[in-house]
Design a protein around this motif. Structure first.
Motif, mmCIF file in Angstrom:
data_model
loop_
_atom_site.group_PDB
_atom_site.id
_atom_site.type_symbol
_atom_site.label_atom_id
_atom_site.label_comp_id
_atom_site.label_asym_id
_atom_site.label_seq_id
_atom_site.Cartn_x
_atom_site.Cartn_y
_atom_site.Cartn_z
ATOM 1 N N SER A 1 0.840 -1.196 0.000
ATOM 2 C CA SER A 1 0.000 0.000 0.000
ATOM 3 C C SER A 1 0.876 1.246 0.000
ATOM 4 O O SER A 1 1.883 1.312 0.708
ATOM 5 C CB SER A 1 -0.939 -0.006 1.215
ATOM 6 O OG SER A 1 -0.207 0.090 2.419
ATOM 7 N N ARG B 1 0.823 5.458 0.290
ATOM 8 C CA ARG B 1 0.184 6.751 0.540
ATOM 9 C C ARG B 1 0.831 7.810 -0.372
ATOM 10 O O ARG B 1 1.924 7.583 -0.915
ATOM 11 C CB ARG B 1 0.351 7.169 1.999
ATOM 12 C CG ARG B 1 -0.254 6.224 3.026
ATOM 13 C CD ARG B 1 -0.245 6.873 4.414
ATOM 14 N NE ARG B 1 1.056 7.387 4.778
ATOM 15 C CZ ARG B 1 1.968 6.740 5.502
ATOM 16 N NH1 ARG B 1 1.699 5.512 5.951
ATOM 17 N NH2 ARG B 1 3.143 7.288 5.795
ATOM 18 N N LEU C 1 -11.555 -1.562 2.004
ATOM 19 C CA LEU C 1 -10.564 -0.497 1.905
ATOM 20 C C LEU C 1 -11.233 0.864 2.029
ATOM 21 O O LEU C 1 -12.227 1.157 1.363
ATOM 22 C CB LEU C 1 -9.829 -0.597 0.566
ATOM 23 C CG LEU C 1 -8.621 0.317 0.363
ATOM 24 C CD1 LEU C 1 -7.462 -0.120 1.246
ATOM 25 C CD2 LEU C 1 -8.199 0.313 -1.108
ATOM 26 N N LYS C 2 -10.694 1.724 2.877
ATOM 27 C CA LYS C 2 -11.283 3.040 3.099
ATOM 28 C C LYS C 2 -11.021 3.969 1.914
ATOM 29 O O LYS C 2 -9.899 3.981 1.382
ATOM 30 C CB LYS C 2 -10.704 3.680 4.367
ATOM 31 C CG LYS C 2 -11.198 3.096 5.667
ATOM 32 C CD LYS C 2 -10.593 3.840 6.850
ATOM 33 C CE LYS C 2 -11.160 3.360 8.170
ATOM 34 N NZ LYS C 2 -10.546 4.062 9.331
ATOM 35 N N ALA D 1 -7.589 6.150 1.464
ATOM 36 C CA ALA D 1 -6.550 5.622 2.355
ATOM 37 C C ALA D 1 -5.216 5.424 1.647
ATOM 38 O O ALA D 1 -4.156 5.507 2.278
ATOM 39 C CB ALA D 1 -7.012 4.299 2.961
ATOM 40 N N VAL D 2 -5.253 5.138 0.344
ATOM 41 C CA VAL D 2 -4.020 4.911 -0.407
ATOM 42 C C VAL D 2 -4.048 5.715 -1.698
ATOM 43 O O VAL D 2 -5.122 6.011 -2.249
ATOM 44 C CB VAL D 2 -3.819 3.416 -0.739
ATOM 45 C CG1 VAL D 2 -3.710 2.586 0.538
ATOM 46 C CG2 VAL D 2 -4.945 2.875 -1.612
ATOM 47 N N ASP E 1 2.366 -2.239 4.246
ATOM 48 C CA ASP E 1 2.675 -0.836 4.025
ATOM 49 C C ASP E 1 4.038 -0.727 3.346
ATOM 50 O O ASP E 1 4.980 -1.425 3.729
ATOM 51 C CB ASP E 1 2.680 -0.094 5.365
ATOM 52 C CG ASP E 1 3.159 1.329 5.237
ATOM 53 O OD1 ASP E 1 2.398 2.162 4.714
ATOM 54 O OD2 ASP E 1 4.308 1.591 5.652
ATOM 55 N N ARG F 1 -3.206 0.841 12.983
ATOM 56 C CA ARG F 1 -2.609 1.005 11.656
ATOM 57 C C ARG F 1 -3.373 0.210 10.605
ATOM 58 O O ARG F 1 -3.543 0.667 9.477
ATOM 59 C CB ARG F 1 -1.132 0.595 11.700
ATOM 60 C CG ARG F 1 -0.297 1.558 12.519
ATOM 61 C CD ARG F 1 1.165 1.153 12.588
ATOM 62 N NE ARG F 1 1.929 2.111 13.379
ATOM 63 C CZ ARG F 1 3.224 1.982 13.682
ATOM 64 N NH1 ARG F 1 3.900 0.917 13.258
ATOM 65 N NH2 ARG F 1 3.828 2.892 14.409
ATOM 66 N N GLN G 1 -6.548 -0.385 10.735
ATOM 67 C CA GLN G 1 -7.790 0.348 10.529
ATOM 68 C C GLN G 1 -7.579 1.678 9.807
ATOM 69 O O GLN G 1 -8.550 2.292 9.367
ATOM 70 C CB GLN G 1 -8.484 0.588 11.865
ATOM 71 C CG GLN G 1 -9.085 -0.683 12.466
ATOM 72 C CD GLN G 1 -9.770 -0.448 13.792
ATOM 73 O OE1 GLN G 1 -9.301 0.360 14.617
ATOM 74 N NE2 GLN G 1 -10.882 -1.137 14.028
ATOM 75 N N SER G 2 -6.334 2.121 9.660
ATOM 76 C CA SER G 2 -6.085 3.305 8.842
ATOM 77 C C SER G 2 -6.360 3.015 7.366
ATOM 78 O O SER G 2 -6.616 3.929 6.590
ATOM 79 C CB SER G 2 -4.643 3.791 9.016
ATOM 80 O OG SER G 2 -3.722 2.897 8.407
ATOM 81 N N LEU G 3 -6.337 1.736 6.991
ATOM 82 C CA LEU G 3 -6.648 1.334 5.616
ATOM 83 C C LEU G 3 -8.021 0.715 5.487
ATOM 84 O O LEU G 3 -8.676 0.868 4.449
ATOM 85 C CB LEU G 3 -5.605 0.320 5.117
ATOM 86 C CG LEU G 3 -4.578 0.840 4.110
ATOM 87 C CD1 LEU G 3 -3.712 1.906 4.761
ATOM 88 C CD2 LEU G 3 -3.720 -0.311 3.591
ATOM 89 N N ASP H 1 -12.001 -0.322 6.793
ATOM 90 C CA ASP H 1 -13.190 -0.096 7.616
ATOM 91 C C ASP H 1 -13.537 -1.442 8.246
ATOM 92 O O ASP H 1 -14.364 -2.200 7.747
ATOM 93 C CB ASP H 1 -14.331 0.419 6.737
ATOM 94 C CG ASP H 1 -15.586 0.742 7.542
ATOM 95 O OD1 ASP H 1 -15.502 0.730 8.789
ATOM 96 O OD2 ASP H 1 -16.638 0.973 6.927
#
Length: 376
Positions: free
Chosen positions: A88, A90, A126-127, A130-131, A243, A285, A287-289, A291
């Motif tokens: 992933s 960012r 995937l949120k 997020a990426v 990541d 971390r 959950q940063s990507l 839901d």
């Protein structure tokens, strides 16, 4: 009882080099725990990827793919299962992505770019936002770690290796090699192989060798229940997600989601245990990507990954202590390197001829290399 070689440590490193060396030598394998693979080997996240680690690690890993894909007799089941891996990325991680793309291109490893929309088709949770994009390695695999480890132990036994469990060795130098007291029993050998993992530097000093500057690092893993509904079945086919800067990773595991903050906390050698803060960081971390509401942490554990200063394994005879052979510092890569590294290690151990490529790898892992001297 006298042996040619005694290997200390029956995790993946010790078991694999025992099987390779026992084809021509009398070998004993000593493990201080009551079961082999109790520490790092039994706590691996079990992912095979040719893009993990530095250039030396990647080369050794790639060379072992054929073994994993078609293991020899004695390995009772397939060792690789299709998983795939997303890296992933960012918006602020473009430079790391470019470096990984270049590394994949240099090694002819397939790596495709996926948009967030394409990633969401594969990982529906995937949120949005997020990426920036994902890099997909389709030939990354899950490893059957237990199948690999037990295969090496089985192979070793068939070749006559004496496996001694639950024994703490007391080692003394003799005029002809080594004397090793195991409680009421004593064995002797010409060569000791140091495959003691997190305890490798301690073992070396006990045998009169200088420490190599090996440092165990604790890594934490949590296994969390899936969201309610049919998601567990859908998750089973998700790829692993790492990541790009290796700040965390997650992947499906036994109907749940395995996640880690990819932590590397320096530690003394020990039976590592997870800390609550690291479990919380792993979930945060992940959950940063995703839901992905957390209803329950099903289990958690920690293992020690032991590194040299340059994160390259240490392999070869000690330059100052005759008959003492290093086979340690494999960090988090030891499982996927095992087929190639054990064969190369055995050839160096036995003094067999080496190809130019093998000689180059062996030199890069020598115990006396500069990086280790500086760390000691």
């Amino acid at each position: 009882m006298s042996y040619d070689i005694v290997i200390i440590g029956a995790g993946m490193a010790g078991a694999s080099i025992a099987a390779s060396a026992a084809r021509t030598k009398r070998v004993a394998l000593i493990e201080m725990e009551k079961a082999p693979g109790y520490h790092t080997t039994g706590r691996s996240a079990a992912l095979y990827t040719e893009l993990y680690g530095n250039d030396i690690v990647r080369e050794i890993t790639s060379a072992g793919r054929s073994f994993f894909e078609a293991p020899p007799n004695g390995f009772m089941r397939p060792l690789l299962y299709r998983r795939g891996c997303f890296y992933s990325v960012r918006p602020d991680q473009q430079r790391q992505a470019e470096a990984l793309i270049a590394a994949a291109s240099a090694r002819a490893i397939e790596l495709s770019t996926f948009s967030p929309q394409q990633m969401t088709q594969i990982i529906p949770l995937l949120k949005p936002g997020a990426v920036a994009f994902g890099l997909f390695e389709p030939h990354s695999m899950d490893i059957d770690v237990d199948g690999l480890h037990q295969g090496y132990l089985r192979w070793s036994k068939e070749l006559g290796v004496k496996i001694l469990l639950g024994r703490k060795p007391q080692i003394d130098r003799t005029a002809h090699g080594w004397s090793i007291a195991l409680g009421d029993d004593t064995i002797s050998c010409s060569v000791i192989v140091n495959a003691a993992g997190a305890w490798a530097d301690s073992l070396a000093q006990e045998c009169g060798a200088a420490a190599c500057g090996l440092v165990p690092h604790r890594r934490t893993v949590a296994l969390v229940d899936p969201p309610e509904g049919s998601m567990a079945n859908e998750m089973a086919d998700w790829p692993a997600v790492i990541d790009i800067a290796e700040e965390f990773y997650f992947k499906p595991e036994s109907g749940k989601l395995l996640c880690s903050p990819a932590d590397e906390h320096p530690s003394d050698p020990c039976d590592a245990a997870p800390e609550e803060i690291d479990i919380a960081i792993a979930i945060d971390r992940m959950q940063s990507l995703l839901d992905y509401p957390i209803h329950r942490v099903a289990s958690s554990w920690a293992g020690l990954r032991t590194f040299t200063i340059d994160k390259t394994p240490v392999m070869g005879f000690d330059p100052e202590v005759e008959g003492f052979f290093w086979f340690a510092g494999q960090g988090g890569y030891g499982i996927q390197m095992a087929p190639t590294l054990s064969e190369l290690g055995a050839r160096v151990l036995l003094g067999d001829p080496l190809s130019d490529a093998d000689r180059r790898l062996a030199l890069a892992m020598k115990p006396c290399r500069r990086a280790l001297r500086e760390a000691a």
